[in-house]
Write an enzyme that holds these catalytic residues in place. Structure first.
Site, PDB file in Angstrom:
ATOM      1  N   HIS A  39      58.293  50.425  50.913  1.00  0.00           N
ATOM      2  CA  HIS A  39      58.986  50.472  49.581  1.00  0.00           C
ATOM      3  C   HIS A  39      60.224  49.599  49.498  1.00  0.00           C
ATOM      4  O   HIS A  39      60.770  49.158  48.484  1.00  0.00           O
ATOM      5  CB  HIS A  39      59.458  52.166  49.451  1.00  0.00           C
ATOM      6  N   GLU A  63      71.998  53.614  58.111  1.00  0.00           N
ATOM      7  CA  GLU A  63      71.859  54.523  57.512  1.00  0.00           C
ATOM      8  C   GLU A  63      73.164  55.638  58.036  1.00  0.00           C
ATOM      9  O   GLU A  63      73.076  55.636  59.270  1.00  0.00           O
ATOM     10  CB  GLU A  63      70.553  55.235  57.597  1.00  0.00           C
ATOM     11  N   HIS A 101      59.915  47.869  57.399  1.00  0.00           N
ATOM     12  CA  HIS A 101      61.016  47.294  56.761  1.00  0.00           C
ATOM     13  C   HIS A 101      61.727  46.025  57.137  1.00  0.00           C
ATOM     14  O   HIS A 101      62.074  45.183  56.490  1.00  0.00           O
ATOM     15  CB  HIS A 101      62.197  48.451  56.368  1.00  0.00           C
ATOM     16  N   LYS A 150      53.331  53.957  54.271  1.00  0.00           N
ATOM     17  CA  LYS A 150      53.659  53.835  55.745  1.00  0.00           C
ATOM     18  C   LYS A 150      54.135  55.030  56.732  1.00  0.00           C
ATOM     19  O   LYS A 150      54.280  56.010  55.894  1.00  0.00           O
ATOM     20  CB  LYS A 150      54.897  52.767  56.031  1.00  0.00           C
ATOM     21  N   LYS A 157      62.349  46.974  45.916  1.00  0.00           N
ATOM     22  CA  LYS A 157      63.689  46.847  45.937  1.00  0.00           C
ATOM     23  C   LYS A 157      63.708  45.629  45.184  1.00  0.00           C
ATOM     24  O   LYS A 157      63.376  44.687  45.784  1.00  0.00           O
ATOM     25  CB  LYS A 157      64.429  47.057  47.078  1.00  0.00           C
ATOM     26  N   ASP A 161      59.414  53.670  62.720  1.00  0.00           N
ATOM     27  CA  ASP A 161      59.563  54.189  61.315  1.00  0.00           C
ATOM     28  C   ASP A 161      60.324  53.087  60.545  1.00  0.00           C
ATOM     29  O   ASP A 161      60.312  52.964  59.477  1.00  0.00           O
ATOM     30  CB  ASP A 161      60.906  55.146  61.547  1.00  0.00           C
TER      31      ASP A 161
HETATM   32  C1  BG6 Z   1      61.846  55.375  55.020  1.00  0.00           C
HETATM   33  C2  BG6 Z   1      61.989  55.873  56.508  1.00  0.00           C
HETATM   34  O1  BG6 Z   1      60.679  54.497  55.147  1.00  0.00           O
HETATM   35  O2  BG6 Z   1      62.642  54.545  54.586  1.00  0.00           O
HETATM   36  C3  BG6 Z   1      63.225  56.610  56.615  1.00  0.00           C
HETATM   37  O3  BG6 Z   1      60.954  56.602  56.985  1.00  0.00           O
HETATM   38  C4  BG6 Z   1      64.548  55.952  55.900  1.00  0.00           C
HETATM   39  O4  BG6 Z   1      63.601  57.055  57.994  1.00  0.00           O
HETATM   40  C5  BG6 Z   1      64.076  55.271  54.673  1.00  0.00           C
HETATM   41  O5  BG6 Z   1      65.464  56.880  55.817  1.00  0.00           O
HETATM   42  C6  BG6 Z   1      65.233  54.365  54.077  1.00  0.00           C
HETATM   43  O6  BG6 Z   1      64.917  54.308  52.857  1.00  0.00           O
HETATM   44  P1  BG6 Z   1      66.022  53.930  51.619  1.00  0.00           P
HETATM   45  O7  BG6 Z   1      65.238  53.010  50.655  1.00  0.00           O
HETATM   46  O8  BG6 Z   1      66.761  54.978  51.509  1.00  0.00           O
HETATM   47  O9  BG6 Z   1      66.808  52.779  52.246  1.00  0.00           O
END
Ligand code: BG6
Length: 482
Positions: A181, A219, A243, A151, A185, A238
């Protein structure tokens, strides 16, 4: 998700010296081979640096794997020498030369011609690389050929449709693995088991019982050296289009006919089709200013390296949407994500209706019976909590809320990294956890109009849960650490 043995193959990483390869792909490949999942495999790193050779790449990878402190230097050296190779393209890649190198490696290591092309590249570079591979005949090989794309897939609906056409010129949909991704998980995959393997949750999974659903991906991190990309993307592109939308479809979908990729994808697409257009007034955007996280002072977004001092990029999005079908009509889905929030927390909160009447009236003076709440915690501390009412011991008569909890770590220990799952699924040819062409386009269709709207971006201090304006969405937002 398949239990079969991985077939011998060549794993080609395009963008092998980049951030994704460094942080995720090489460590995941190392862990998978250390566990014996990838015995007959070779890895070919491809990048522009044409001064580097196999040994230089091995030394670079050795240093980065050693820095994780998870294995001894001797084990890492052995792994690098056995598995890693490198091909430098310079500024103008010659894909015929790459094809020749691939064939030579396959001959040398007696590989049958199964190939993965993992494009760990900025999205703008994808069309040219796909065309280069295709024109050099690399979209079909002696064995299977699989293309993995990261992505963001496209930048809006039109660019995603164009990209789908370009990729389909050389690769069939059955060869394409578009990663999100989050779907790798364990706890996200567990959502399906949770819903469809436990009869009592599924029976209570509708507007008759549920008041609202909140999905939070918070985050505490900032943009971490990706300002150039993030300035253009912002949180809606993003995080939300991919997600959060993926999580929402898994929560809202109907039971698929089978635990198969096509059946699951079809149900997810139906949810996307049933979402009513999102009104700009149901969207709140924010951008963090300086503040404190964990007692430490942190800079505002506009002070971050590579960010314009006048930037209007949103680092926070909260929105409300509705899935207009028989199961969900009238239930608000609240989605929220942001950077520099107080802590890392990905969770889905299912808030049930309150008891219709209180029989405890004279004792429980406020008559304040809390609703049952199910909190599915995707990270960190993966597991779930079911909040329910009990009588507080003693007098006076009083109700109190207690959690019933399950934690993955307590039950099973450390979980696989999402990228290990993703790589294994690609190698097994299992597309269940990947997003198909139609799904990507439907997801863009949801947000496309919002991208062009001039929605105000409100400031919020780093270390808080977003701008105060989110109150207008009417969500309860569970912020406490459960
Ligand atoms: C990514 C985003 O796809 O996912 C990032 O581009 C983000 O901005 C990240 O920080 C978060 O992934 P995870 O697995 O760390 O929660």
């Amino acid at each position: 998700m398949s239990p079969t043995k991985v077939a011998p193959h060549l794993f080609v990483i395009l963008g092998a010296l980049g951030d994704l390869a460094r942080r995720k792909l090489l460590p995941a490949l190392y862990h998978l081979s250390a566990r014996g999942d990838l015995s007959a495999c070779r890895i070919l790193g491809v990048d522009t640096d044409d001064k580097l050779d196999d040994n230089g790449f091995r030394a670079w990878a050795h240093k980065l794997l050693e820095s994780t402190g998870e294995a001894t230097s001797a084990d890492i050296s052995q792994w690098c020498a056995k598995y890693l190779h490198y091909f430098g393209t310079g500024r103008s890649p010659n894909y015929l030369k790459l094809a020749a190198r691939i064939e030579a490696l396959e001959r040398e290591h007696r590989l049958p011609g199964n190939r993965v092309f993992y494009l760990a590249l900025p999205s703008g570079a994808v069309p040219a690389v796909v065309a280069g591979l295709g024109k050099a005949g690399l979209s079909r090989g002696p064995g299977w050929t699989r293309l993995v794309l990261e992505k963001p897939f496209g930048w809006d609906l039109a660019s995603a449709q164009k990209l789908n056409l370009e990729v389909h010129r050389y690769f069939d949909e059955s060869q394409i693995y578009r990663t999100d991704h989050f779907l790798g998980k364990e706890t996200v995959q567990n959502l399906l088991v949770f819903r469809f393997g436990n009869t009592f949750f599924e029976h209570l999974w509708s507007r008759e019982h549920i008041e609202s659903i909140e999905i939070t991906v918070a985050e505490s991190l900032r943009v971490e050296g990706r300002a150039a990309y993030y300035e253009r993307a912002g949180a809606l592109r993003d995080m939300v289009q991919n997600h959060l939308t993926q999580l929402m479809t898994l929560v809202a979908m109907e039971v698929p006919a089978a635990f198969k990729s096509e059946a699951i994808r079809n149900e997810k697409i139906k949810v996307l089709e049933q979402i009513t257009p999102i009104h700009p007034q149901d969207v709140v955007l924010g951008q963090y200013t300086s503040g404190r996280i964990g007692g430490e002072k942190v800079a505002g977004y506009r002070e971050e390296p590579g960010v314009s001092p006048n930037s209007r990029t949103a680092t926070f999005v909260a929105l409300k949407l509705e899935v207009a079908n028989w199961r969900w009509k009238g239930v608000p889905f609240h989605l929220r994500t942001g950077k520099r929030l107080p802590r890392r927390c990905t969770q889905i909160v299912i808030r049930y209706h309150c008891a219709p009447v209180s029989i405890f009236h004279p004792f429980e003076s406020s008559c304040n019976i809390q609703p049952n709440v199910l909190v599915i915690i995707l990270q960190p501390d993966e597991g779930f909590e079911l909040l329910f009412q009990v009588k507080a011991p003693g007098q006076p008569f009083r109700l109190t809320t207690q959690p019933l909890h399950f934690r993955y770590a307590e039950a099973f220990g450390k979980l696989l990294d999402a990228y290990e799952t993703i790589i294994l699924d690609v190698l097994h040819g299992d597309q269940t956890l990947f997003v198909c062409d139609r799904e990507v386009e439907h997801a863009w269709r949801l947000y496309d109009e919002l991208l062009d709207k001039d929605i105000p971006v409100y400031p919020y201090p780093a270390g808080t849960w977003g701008p105060a304006e989110i109150d207008k969405l009417g969500a309860s937002w569970l912020n406490r650490s459960v």
